[in-house]
Scaffold this motif. Structure first.
Motif, PDB file in Angstrom:
ATOM      1  N   ASP A   1       0.311  10.478   0.989  1.00  9.06           N
ATOM      2  CA  ASP A   1       1.012  11.753   1.174  1.00  9.06           C
ATOM      3  C   ASP A   1       1.142  12.070   2.662  1.00  9.06           C
ATOM      4  OD1 ASP A   1       1.101  11.951  -1.539  1.00  9.06           O
ATOM      5  OD2 ASP A   1      -0.464  13.482  -1.718  1.00  9.06           O
ATOM      6  N   VAL A   2       2.328  12.542   3.049  1.00  4.56           N
ATOM      7  CA  VAL A   2       2.579  12.966   4.425  1.00  4.56           C
ATOM      8  C   VAL A   2       3.280  14.319   4.382  1.00  4.56           C
ATOM      9  CG1 VAL A   2       2.743  10.606   5.299  1.00  4.56           C
ATOM     10  CG2 VAL A   2       4.809  11.791   4.536  1.00  4.56           C
ATOM     11  N   PRO A   3       3.216  15.107   5.462  1.00  6.68           N
ATOM     12  CA  PRO A   3       3.951  16.381   5.481  1.00  6.68           C
ATOM     13  C   PRO A   3       5.457  16.142   5.375  1.00  6.68           C
ATOM     14  CG  PRO A   3       2.310  16.295   7.230  1.00  6.68           C
ATOM     15  CD  PRO A   3       2.395  14.913   6.668  1.00  6.68           C
ATOM     16  N   GLY A   4       6.124  16.988   4.617  1.00  4.33           N
ATOM     17  CA  GLY A   4       7.565  16.885   4.432  1.00  4.33           C
ATOM     18  C   GLY A   4       8.289  18.104   4.977  1.00  4.33           C
TER      19      GLY A   4
ATOM     20  N   ARG B   1       0.826  -1.210   0.000  1.00  2.00           N
ATOM     21  CA  ARG B   1       0.000   0.000   0.000  1.00  2.00           C
ATOM     22  C   ARG B   1       0.858   1.256   0.000  1.00  2.00           C
ATOM     23  NH1 ARG B   1      -1.339   3.553   3.639  1.00  2.00           N
ATOM     24  NH2 ARG B   1      -0.321   2.365   5.309  1.00  2.00           N
ATOM     25  N   LEU B   2       1.981   1.229   0.723  1.00  2.00           N
ATOM     26  CA  LEU B   2       2.835   2.402   0.811  1.00  2.00           C
ATOM     27  C   LEU B   2       3.522   2.714  -0.520  1.00  2.00           C
ATOM     28  CD1 LEU B   2       4.521   1.801   4.283  1.00  2.00           C
ATOM     29  CD2 LEU B   2       2.846   3.561   3.718  1.00  2.00           C
ATOM     30  N   LEU B   3       3.667   1.719  -1.379  1.00  2.00           N
ATOM     31  CA  LEU B   3       4.333   1.942  -2.657  1.00  2.00           C
ATOM     32  C   LEU B   3       3.451   2.674  -3.659  1.00  2.00           C
ATOM     33  CD1 LEU B   3       6.287  -1.391  -3.244  1.00  2.00           C
ATOM     34  CD2 LEU B   3       7.207   0.833  -2.598  1.00  2.00           C
ATOM     35  N   ARG B   4       2.187   2.791  -3.392  1.00  2.26           N
ATOM     36  CA  ARG B   4       1.293   3.440  -4.346  1.00  2.26           C
ATOM     37  C   ARG B   4       1.484   4.963  -4.310  1.00  2.26           C
ATOM     38  NH1 ARG B   4      -4.565   0.289  -3.892  1.00  2.26           N
ATOM     39  NH2 ARG B   4      -3.756  -1.779  -4.449  1.00  2.26           N
ATOM     40  N   ALA B   5       1.593   5.543  -5.492  1.00  2.00           N
ATOM     41  CA  ALA B   5       1.781   6.994  -5.603  1.00  2.00           C
ATOM     42  C   ALA B   5       0.428   7.691  -5.594  1.00  2.00           C
ATOM     43  CB  ALA B   5       2.551   7.320  -6.881  1.00  2.00           C
ATOM     44  N   THR B   6      -0.364   7.437  -4.564  1.00  2.00           N
ATOM     45  CA  THR B   6      -1.698   8.006  -4.447  1.00  2.00           C
ATOM     46  C   THR B   6      -1.737   8.985  -3.282  1.00  2.00           C
ATOM     47  OG1 THR B   6      -2.297   6.035  -3.164  1.00  2.00           O
ATOM     48  CG2 THR B   6      -2.877   6.047  -5.495  1.00  2.00           C
TER      49      THR B   6
ATOM     50  N   THR C   1       6.932   7.163  -3.125  1.00  2.00           N
ATOM     51  CA  THR C   1       7.282   6.796  -4.490  1.00  2.00           C
ATOM     52  C   THR C   1       7.079   7.917  -5.495  1.00  2.00           C
ATOM     53  OG1 THR C   1       5.061   5.896  -4.788  1.00  2.00           O
ATOM     54  CG2 THR C   1       6.789   4.356  -4.145  1.00  2.00           C
ATOM     55  N   HIS C   2       6.220   8.882  -5.193  1.00  2.00           N
ATOM     56  CA  HIS C   2       5.886   9.906  -6.183  1.00  2.00           C
ATOM     57  C   HIS C   2       6.617  11.222  -5.952  1.00  2.00           C
ATOM     58  CE1 HIS C   2       3.603  12.175  -9.086  1.00  2.00           C
ATOM     59  NE2 HIS C   2       3.180  13.009  -8.164  1.00  2.00           N
ATOM     60  N   ARG C   3       6.827  11.591  -4.691  1.00  2.00           N
ATOM     61  CA  ARG C   3       7.467  12.882  -4.382  1.00  2.00           C
ATOM     62  C   ARG C   3       8.388  12.678  -3.182  1.00  2.00           C
ATOM     63  NH1 ARG C   3       6.085  18.543  -5.112  1.00  2.00           N
ATOM     64  NH2 ARG C   3       6.803  19.789  -3.338  1.00  2.00           N
ATOM     65  N   ASN C   4       9.573  12.183  -3.435  1.00  4.84           N
ATOM     66  CA  ASN C   4      10.532  11.923  -2.368  1.00  4.84           C
ATOM     67  C   ASN C   4      11.793  12.744  -2.601  1.00  4.84           C
ATOM     68  OD1 ASN C   4      11.875  10.561  -4.440  1.00  4.84           O
ATOM     69  ND2 ASN C   4      11.088   8.573  -3.812  1.00  4.84           N
TER      70      ASN C   4
ATOM     71  N   TRP D   1      11.734   7.050  -8.087  1.00  5.47           N
ATOM     72  CA  TRP D   1      13.100   7.544  -8.032  1.00  5.47           C
ATOM     73  C   TRP D   1      13.750   7.094  -6.732  1.00  5.47           C
ATOM     74  CZ3 TRP D   1      15.946   9.418 -11.792  1.00  5.47           C
ATOM     75  CH2 TRP D   1      15.340  10.046 -12.887  1.00  5.47           C
ATOM     76  N   THR D   2      14.925   6.525  -6.832  1.00  7.22           N
ATOM     77  CA  THR D   2      15.708   6.109  -5.675  1.00  7.22           C
ATOM     78  C   THR D   2      17.067   6.800  -5.734  1.00  7.22           C
ATOM     79  OG1 THR D   2      16.701   4.196  -6.792  1.00  7.22           O
ATOM     80  CG2 THR D   2      14.567   3.861  -5.685  1.00  7.22           C
ATOM     81  N   PRO D   3      17.802   6.853  -4.616  1.00  7.93           N
ATOM     82  CA  PRO D   3      19.134   7.468  -4.666  1.00  7.93           C
ATOM     83  C   PRO D   3      20.062   6.827  -5.695  1.00  7.93           C
ATOM     84  CG  PRO D   3      18.421   7.246  -2.398  1.00  7.93           C
ATOM     85  CD  PRO D   3      17.390   6.540  -3.233  1.00  7.93           C
ATOM     86  N   GLY D   4      19.970   5.507  -5.859  1.00  8.44           N
ATOM     87  CA  GLY D   4      20.814   4.847  -6.855  1.00  8.44           C
ATOM     88  C   GLY D   4      20.478   5.276  -8.266  1.00  8.44           C
TER      89      GLY D   4
END
Length: 511
Positions: free
Chosen positions: A328-331, A319-324, A377-380, A434-437
């Motif tokens: 979304d959480v505060p950043g 569920r956490l992998l979904r870009a929905t 997954t969508h805005r990291n 997008w991942t650091p690698g």
């Protein structure tokens, strides 16, 4: 690849050439259809042997200059050279076995890429995931086409691939010319929602930011006139090519990457590919995902963290992998690199780029930091850095040649192997996350495109000329010193005392 070419060359550069691009696209598309249709029967008119010889020549030439590259560039050249040579060898081998092996290789590549795209799109559920699944289905259909022997029993494998390459390349060219013709600004600068000018609100934001950027540019221009060392003075690069990455004393954009293995608290368990692009697990079972940030000499620092701890329990992992929106959480944006590195640790790897536009980067940052939303997954952190990097290097390949560019920037970009690498990395990141690698490899590929390196042949020619000059200088010094050496040797020979000791006569053996 279309979007990447738009970013590197800029919309303004491409808009003035859209008719020629569209013509080239249609010619490539029609030629690809002709080659593909010709390969559907057993009577091939395609010159397969000359094509294989050209492929072999290109592979050997690439291997000959591969040693002149640096780091990943050298590896990429070796991979390209060996791949071309192996493909040419299989084609020249002919008969059933060579064609069969080539068909299996291409079919497996299409199948793997199609399955990966479908699975990742189904899991992540980003905005256009359904279209990505359709594209994956097309790739699987092509894989089946290569696997089964109908209709030519694998004889038409090479013309099939060449025809498909011309078709897809022509279609991308037509799509590129159509988009830049009606596009008012680059989507990398305005944002994903403003693609093709469809969103009026984003266009208004861009218009306002353009006015702000103009004032900023005027101020920066005045400052750079007074102070040649000011960062804005380097927006027009003085060189056309650079032999290597920027030095420590050069003004450059810096991408900081904390790799998963490099940030593990204890020794990480080696898991190829996984610990490079996803996460690393140390001996104690602690997971490290890494981090990415971007720093500019103008004081911009982009580093996005989740404001609240994200529960990464295995039960909620899918569920956490979904870009929905529900994920979304505060950043929180970190203030600067010294503060972040002191609180955590220094970055593992840095990628530096000279040829960037600080005005475009500032415009992007002023808009992007208004929303601090974090999505796994969508805005990291990695997606923020990648988007900022694209905004900063917009038009870099056209800008590096200035008014002398013409078609040279376009030809240089599309013939650079790093463009294909960057496009594949961007595709993987867009369909997954997008991942650091991925950000690290993407930044390295873009650095080769934004800061062009000399071609292998130019580097070899330079090395050869340097050796010739060094040899001639050495010969001249030897010729200049030869009389003195001969005179010294003559004096030594005459001043040596003559030997009066009779030479010993070897004893003769007794009978």
């Amino acid at each position: 690849m279309v979007r990447l070419v738009m970013i590197l060359l800029g919309v303004d550069y491409l808009r003035t050439r859209w008719r020629t691009l569209q013509l080239i696209g249609w010619v490539s598309l029609l030629l690809g259809v002709v080659v593909f249709v010709d390969a559907l029967d057993n009577a091939l008119y395609f010159p397969i042997t000359p094509f294989a010889l050209l492929l072999l020549l290109e592979g050997l030439a690439t291997l000959a200059v591969a040693w002149t590259g640096m780091g990943g560039q050298r590896t990429l050249r070796y991979v390209k050279g060996f791949a071309f040579c192996c493909a040419a060898a299989l084609i020249l081998a002919g008969h059933h076995h060579g064609n069969f092996i080539l068909s299996m290789i291409f079919g497996t590549l299409f199948l793997a890429d199609g399955l990966l795209q479908i699975v990742s799109a189904r899991v992540v559920r980003y905005r256009t995931w359904r279209f990505a699944m359709i594209g994956g289905g097309v790739e699987i259909a092509l894989a089946v086409f290569f696997y089964q022997p109908y209709p030519t029993h694998y004889v038409g494998t090479v013309p099939y691939c060449l025809g498909l390459g011309l078709i897809f390349g022509g279609w991308n060219m037509i799509l590129l010319s159509t988009r830049v013709r009606r596009m008012a600004s680059n989507p990398a600068v305005v944002g994903e929602q403003a693609t093709d000018g469809a969103n009026a609100a984003a266009s208004a934001v861009h218009a306002a930011s353009t006015a702000h950027a103009t004032n900023t540019a005027n101020t920066a221009s005045a400052t750079s006139t007074a102070d040649p060392t000011h960062p804005a003075a380097s927006r027009r690069p003085p060189n056309l090519e650079w032999d290597g990455p920027p030095g420590a004393d050069e003004t450059a954009l810096t991408i900081h990457v904390w790799t998963p293995v490099g940030t593990a608290k204890s020794e990480a368990r080696r898991q190829p590919i996984v610990d490079r692009y996803i996460a690393a697990v140390d001996r104690n079972g602690v997971i490290s995902t890494g981090h990415a940030a971007l720093e500019s000499p103008e004081g911009i620092y982009i580093s996005l963290y989740p404001g609240v701890e994200i529960d990464r329990s295995p039960d909620d992992f899918a569920r956490l992998l979904r870009a929905t929106r529900e994920n979304d959480v505060p950043g929180v944006f970190q203030p600067d690199y010294p503060t972040e590195s002191k609180a955590w640790c220094p970055s593992t790897v840095q990628v530096r780029i000279r040829n960037y536009d600080p005005v475009r980067l500032r415009r992007f940052w002023d808009t992007y930091r208004e929303d601090a939303t974090y999505n796994l997954t969508h805005r990291n952190c990695s997606s923020s850095v990648s988007r900022a990097l694209e905004a900063a290097i917009e038009g870099a390949s056209a800008r590096v040649w200035g008014d002398l560019g013409g078609w040279r920037p376009f030809l240089r970009v599309i013939t650079t192997p790093e463009l294909w690498v960057a496009a594949q990395l961007r595709k993987r990141a867009a369909t997954m996350a997008w991942t650091p690698g991925l950000t690290l490899d993407y930044a390295r590929a873009l650095s080769m495109l934004a800061d062009p390196r000399p071609s292998g042949w130019v580097t070899m020619a330079r090395v050869a000329v340097r050796r010739m000059v060094r040899s001639r200088r050495q010969w001249r010094e030897e010729a200049r010193n030869a009389p003195a050496v001969r005179e010294a040797a003559h004096e030594v020979a005459h001043s040596a005392p003559s030997s009066t000791t009779p030479s010993a006569t070897p004893s003769q053996p007794h009978d």
